[in-house]
Design a protein around this motif. Sequence first.
Motif, PDB file in Angstrom:
ATOM      1  N   PHE A  97      20.557 -39.905 -17.062  1.00 15.30           N
ATOM      2  CA  PHE A  97      19.875 -40.969 -17.555  1.00 15.30           C
ATOM      3  C   PHE A  97      19.893 -42.269 -17.611  1.00 15.30           C
ATOM      4  N   THR A  98      20.788 -42.754 -17.053  1.00 12.32           N
ATOM      5  CA  THR A  98      20.023 -44.477 -16.608  1.00 12.32           C
ATOM      6  C   THR A  98      19.282 -44.058 -15.557  1.00 12.32           C
ATOM      7  N   ALA A 133      12.276 -46.886 -17.481  1.00  9.75           N
ATOM      8  CA  ALA A 133      11.465 -47.171 -19.112  1.00  9.75           C
ATOM      9  C   ALA A 133      10.815 -48.512 -19.139  1.00  9.75           C
ATOM     10  N   LEU A 134      11.976 -49.868 -18.355  1.00  9.23           N
ATOM     11  CA  LEU A 134      12.506 -51.387 -18.179  1.00  9.23           C
ATOM     12  C   LEU A 134      10.531 -51.342 -16.930  1.00  9.23           C
ATOM     13  N   GLU A 137      27.822 -39.254 -20.684  1.00 13.16           N
ATOM     14  CA  GLU A 137      26.700 -38.269 -21.221  1.00 13.16           C
ATOM     15  C   GLU A 137      27.414 -37.116 -20.680  1.00 13.16           C
ATOM     16  N   GLN A 173      16.967 -44.742 -17.655  1.00 11.93           N
ATOM     17  CA  GLN A 173      16.432 -46.223 -18.109  1.00 11.93           C
ATOM     18  C   GLN A 173      15.803 -47.307 -17.775  1.00 11.93           C
ATOM     19  N   MET A 174      16.540 -46.981 -17.062  1.00 17.22           N
ATOM     20  CA  MET A 174      15.707 -47.808 -15.647  1.00 17.22           C
ATOM     21  C   MET A 174      13.909 -48.421 -15.193  1.00 17.22           C
ATOM     22  N   THR A 221      27.493 -57.106 -18.119  1.00 17.16           N
ATOM     23  CA  THR A 221      25.825 -56.449 -17.058  1.00 17.16           C
ATOM     24  C   THR A 221      25.950 -57.022 -16.447  1.00 17.16           C
ATOM     25  N   ARG A 245      28.388 -50.338 -17.384  1.00 17.52           N
ATOM     26  CA  ARG A 245      28.193 -49.232 -18.504  1.00 17.52           C
ATOM     27  C   ARG A 245      29.123 -48.749 -18.252  1.00 17.52           C
ATOM     28  N   THR A 301      29.468 -44.065 -17.568  1.00 23.19           N
ATOM     29  CA  THR A 301      28.384 -43.064 -17.942  1.00 23.19           C
ATOM     30  C   THR A 301      28.368 -41.843 -17.658  1.00 23.19           C
TER      31      THR A 301
END
Length: 391
Positions: free
Chosen positions: A191-192, A198-199, A111, A195-196, A156, A104, A107
Amino acid sequence: MKEKIAITALRSISPLGDEPSQIWENYGRDSHFFAPMTFGGNTALVAPLPKDLKKGIAALKTSEPKYKTLDDSVLFAIYTARKAVSDAGWSPKDAFGVNIGSSRGATSLFERYHAAFLEKGHTPTLASPTTTLGNISSWVAHDLGTQGPDISHSITCSTALHSVLNGVAWLQSGMCQKFLVGGSEAPLTGFTVAQMRALKIYAEHPPEAGPAHHYPCRSLDLAKTKNTMILGEGAAMACLEPQGAAKALAHIVGVGYATEPLQHNVSLSTDAVCFQRAMKMALGKSSAEDVDAIVMHAPGTIKGDLSELGAINKVFGTKKPYMTGNKWKLGHTFGASGMLSLELALCMLQQQRAVPVPFVPEQGQPQRLERIMVNAVGFGGNAVSILLERA
């Protein structure tokens, strides 16, 4: 590989601490290092650095005016690289190379700058130079005074082990005689985590009642019915030199890498073809029976853990090595995770004891630990396997 590559130093910062004896002591405990953290009203389990290490990073930030503007991912790398290079006895005259990656990058800083832009319509002067990915290796090279090549990259979650691949390639080409490689990640931001989530791969908070409550990240639990990945933060650096270095901690005797065609951005095939190819390449002409243990990537997701095991079954058959990992204890540190796994393998070789995962059925301690394979894979199916041999 043309010849073995020596690891002459390896240092890290992680939820386990920063001193080798402390880290090994923490590996000997059945406890994990997760705690709840609140991000903008939402709470998630994470694995932060210990408070004393946070103070050390804060002191580094104020040690020079130019360091005040740096993101934690860069400061983590500087802090850890200093220790590794000191242990190896390197000096700027060695003109050693630097290759440090991050999934990242800056990060938290990015932000904050973006939030300021949305509020004010403009950014601070240093917004761009302090958030580029090349920021990490460049600042480490500057801090250590080396005139060798410096490279940053992101692949990644396999980023750190790709750094090892690069370091090995530079050394075996003869273009450099010493290389500092590793990964750094400071991903504990709202935010990070979002994102995880959301997956749909992040662990629940609070965890459900029952046995899993004691170990919220169920990495290597092949019977789990929910994804349980949890983020951690940290950095790890290794000093690489050609075979024959006076004080090798271990030797790299095989490297492998592969990418598989994917059907969508985060998928892996059922038996992880990329891992199969990477492990076979790392083995080279060695027999699979020569591998005594595997430190798995095993992020704590249902498909991720099962896919890697499927690949191990394909490569090793019924004579699988001892299987272990560390994400159940310190979380997934993204771009730094592969090097922290390499550190665990190195510790096991030195101590001649395999570290079990407490909720995984007992496998029995290996009679020997001479060779250990380390795996990592990232989004996009980029797998890396490194084969370590006891010095």
